[in-house]
Design an enzyme around this catalytic site. Structure first.
Site, PDB file in Angstrom:
ATOM      1  N   GLU A   1      -7.580   7.726 -13.055  1.00 14.09           N
ATOM      2  CA  GLU A   1      -8.169   7.960 -11.732  1.00 14.09           C
ATOM      3  C   GLU A   1      -8.260   9.448 -11.400  1.00 14.09           C
ATOM      4  O   GLU A   1      -8.403   9.820 -10.229  1.00 14.09           O
ATOM      5  CB  GLU A   1      -7.346   7.255 -10.647  1.00 14.09           C
ATOM      6  CG  GLU A   1      -7.363   5.743 -10.728  1.00 14.09           C
ATOM      7  CD  GLU A   1      -8.708   5.142 -10.358  1.00 14.09           C
ATOM      8  OE1 GLU A   1      -9.706   5.886 -10.291  1.00 14.09           O
ATOM      9  OE2 GLU A   1      -8.759   3.919 -10.152  1.00 14.09           O
TER      10      GLU A   1
ATOM     11  N   HIS B   1      -2.364   7.145  -4.445  1.00 18.01           N
ATOM     12  CA  HIS B   1      -3.228   5.981  -4.653  1.00 18.01           C
ATOM     13  C   HIS B   1      -2.346   4.802  -5.039  1.00 18.01           C
ATOM     14  O   HIS B   1      -1.540   4.903  -5.964  1.00 18.01           O
ATOM     15  CB  HIS B   1      -4.243   6.267  -5.760  1.00 18.01           C
ATOM     16  CG  HIS B   1      -4.930   5.043  -6.284  1.00 18.01           C
ATOM     17  ND1 HIS B   1      -5.520   4.106  -5.462  1.00 18.01           N
ATOM     18  CD2 HIS B   1      -5.122   4.588  -7.557  1.00 18.01           C
ATOM     19  CE1 HIS B   1      -6.058   3.145  -6.200  1.00 18.01           C
ATOM     20  NE2 HIS B   1      -5.816   3.406  -7.473  1.00 18.01           N
TER      21      HIS B   1
ATOM     22  N   HIS C   1      -1.850   0.185  -5.158  1.00 13.11           N
ATOM     23  CA  HIS C   1      -2.456  -1.151  -5.174  1.00 13.11           C
ATOM     24  C   HIS C   1      -1.687  -2.052  -4.207  1.00 13.11           C
ATOM     25  O   HIS C   1      -1.416  -3.215  -4.506  1.00 13.11           O
ATOM     26  CB  HIS C   1      -2.423  -1.734  -6.583  1.00 13.11           C
ATOM     27  CG  HIS C   1      -3.310  -1.025  -7.548  1.00 13.11           C
ATOM     28  ND1 HIS C   1      -3.380  -1.359  -8.890  1.00 13.11           N
ATOM     29  CD2 HIS C   1      -4.166   0.019  -7.387  1.00 13.11           C
ATOM     30  CE1 HIS C   1      -4.243  -0.553  -9.507  1.00 13.11           C
ATOM     31  NE2 HIS C   1      -4.727   0.282  -8.618  1.00 13.11           N
TER      32      HIS C   1
ATOM     33  N   TYR D   1      -2.458   0.928  17.194  1.00 10.45           N
ATOM     34  CA  TYR D   1      -2.829   2.343  17.286  1.00 10.45           C
ATOM     35  C   TYR D   1      -2.400   3.171  16.075  1.00 10.45           C
ATOM     36  O   TYR D   1      -2.685   4.362  16.001  1.00 10.45           O
ATOM     37  CB  TYR D   1      -2.274   2.959  18.566  1.00 10.45           C
ATOM     38  CG  TYR D   1      -0.764   2.952  18.707  1.00 10.45           C
ATOM     39  CD1 TYR D   1       0.016   3.884  18.037  1.00 10.45           C
ATOM     40  CD2 TYR D   1      -0.150   2.024  19.540  1.00 10.45           C
ATOM     41  CE1 TYR D   1       1.396   3.895  18.181  1.00 10.45           C
ATOM     42  CE2 TYR D   1       1.230   2.030  19.688  1.00 10.45           C
ATOM     43  CZ  TYR D   1       1.996   2.963  18.999  1.00 10.45           C
ATOM     44  OH  TYR D   1       3.361   2.964  19.149  1.00 10.45           O
TER      45      TYR D   1
ATOM     46  N   HIS E   1      -9.406  -3.233  -4.791  1.00 10.91           N
ATOM     47  CA  HIS E   1      -8.716  -2.268  -5.645  1.00 10.91           C
ATOM     48  C   HIS E   1      -7.408  -1.768  -5.029  1.00 10.91           C
ATOM     49  O   HIS E   1      -6.349  -1.975  -5.594  1.00 10.91           O
ATOM     50  CB  HIS E   1      -9.670  -1.093  -5.923  1.00 10.91           C
ATOM     51  CG  HIS E   1      -9.129  -0.089  -6.887  1.00 10.91           C
ATOM     52  ND1 HIS E   1      -9.958   0.777  -7.602  1.00 10.91           N
ATOM     53  CD2 HIS E   1      -7.867   0.236  -7.248  1.00 10.91           C
ATOM     54  CE1 HIS E   1      -9.208   1.555  -8.375  1.00 10.91           C
ATOM     55  NE2 HIS E   1      -7.933   1.248  -8.168  1.00 10.91           N
TER      56      HIS E   1
ATOM     57  N   TYR F   1       3.115  14.887  19.414  1.00  9.94           N
ATOM     58  CA  TYR F   1       4.193  14.008  18.950  1.00  9.94           C
ATOM     59  C   TYR F   1       5.145  14.757  18.024  1.00  9.94           C
ATOM     60  O   TYR F   1       4.727  15.628  17.250  1.00  9.94           O
ATOM     61  CB  TYR F   1       3.602  12.816  18.211  1.00  9.94           C
ATOM     62  CG  TYR F   1       4.628  11.844  17.703  1.00  9.94           C
ATOM     63  CD1 TYR F   1       5.247  10.937  18.559  1.00  9.94           C
ATOM     64  CD2 TYR F   1       4.981  11.822  16.349  1.00  9.94           C
ATOM     65  CE1 TYR F   1       6.189  10.033  18.086  1.00  9.94           C
ATOM     66  CE2 TYR F   1       5.928  10.921  15.871  1.00  9.94           C
ATOM     67  CZ  TYR F   1       6.530  10.033  16.741  1.00  9.94           C
ATOM     68  OH  TYR F   1       7.458   9.153  16.277  1.00  9.94           O
TER      69      TYR F   1
END
Length: 220
Positions: free
Chosen positions: A80, A98, A100, A119, A160, A215
């Site tokens: 990837e 990334h 799965h 939210y 994916h 925040y």
């Protein structure tokens, strides 16, 4: 990691490996699926292809330039790599995760945008989109991802998984965790027979986005 490598590179590699192991421990990936990267200047440190994360050590570091040319290590980079490099070329990201993740991947098969059931979407820049399906490791997938990421720090990849990025690996990973939780929440609420979950409006989400700017702890 070669002793000649700067400490900043060695440290980034340790963080990449640590984050990859965390994603496996938290159930966001199975086996060697998913991948993690961090940028140090024009160098991208990325997990290798097909190697269990618990076997990676300092000597297994993999580094490529922004053009994809490998400059550190003998192990092949993740398949990837085009996805990671596209994020770095097109955003100010310093880290990419990334996965799965099960719930997020399930939602990617159902909707083109994650419904605004909470939210938490504001943490990712707004309603999270699903990138059109393309085979893993292809430029087509990277292009589809980039479209879905427009104005966002995370997206789903159809059938994916997920992609998130941030200024640090901790931030990128937190966004991944929030996205998986958000998808799990929607699936749970949507599964109640005869009822549909109430959704936030874009105006309500914008209000949260503004509130999030203040925040956390103030920096002295």
């Amino acid at each position: 990691m070669s002793e000649q490598q700067p400490e900043s590179v060695a440290r980034a590699w340790r963080e990449v490996v640590g984050t990859a192991r965390r994603s496996a421990a938290d159930g966001l990936v199975v086996g060697t699926s998913g991948n993690v990267s961090a940028r140090v200047g024009d160098l991208v440190l990325v997990t290798p292809s097909g190697v269990p994360y618990d076997r990676l050590g300092p000597e297994d570091a993999v580094g490529v330039g922004l053009d994809g040319h490998q400059v550190i290590g003998k192990l092949r980079p993740t398949s990837e790599l085009p996805l990671h490099l596209t994020v770095y070329r097109e955003t100010d990201a310093a880290a990419v995760v990334h996965t799965h993740a099960v719930h997020a991947t399930a939602v990617s098969t159902l909707v083109t945008e994650v419904p605004l059931v909470h939210y938490a979407a504001a943490v990712l820049g707004g309603p999270v989109r699903t990138a059109a399906y393309a085979r893993y490791g292809t430029p087509e997938l990277a292009d589809a991802m980039l479209t879905a990421l427009r104005g966002r720090t995370g997206c789903l990849l159809a059938n994916h998984g997920t992609v998130t990025y941030g200024a640090t690996l901790d931030q990128a990973y937190e966004r991944t965790a929030q996205l998986e939780w958000l998808c799990r929440l929607w699936l749970t609420a949507n599964a109640v027979p005869g009822l549909s979950p109430s959704l936030l409006s874009r105006a309500q989400l914008d209000e949260v986005t503004e509130a999030l700017k203040g925040y956390g702890q103030e920096k002295g």
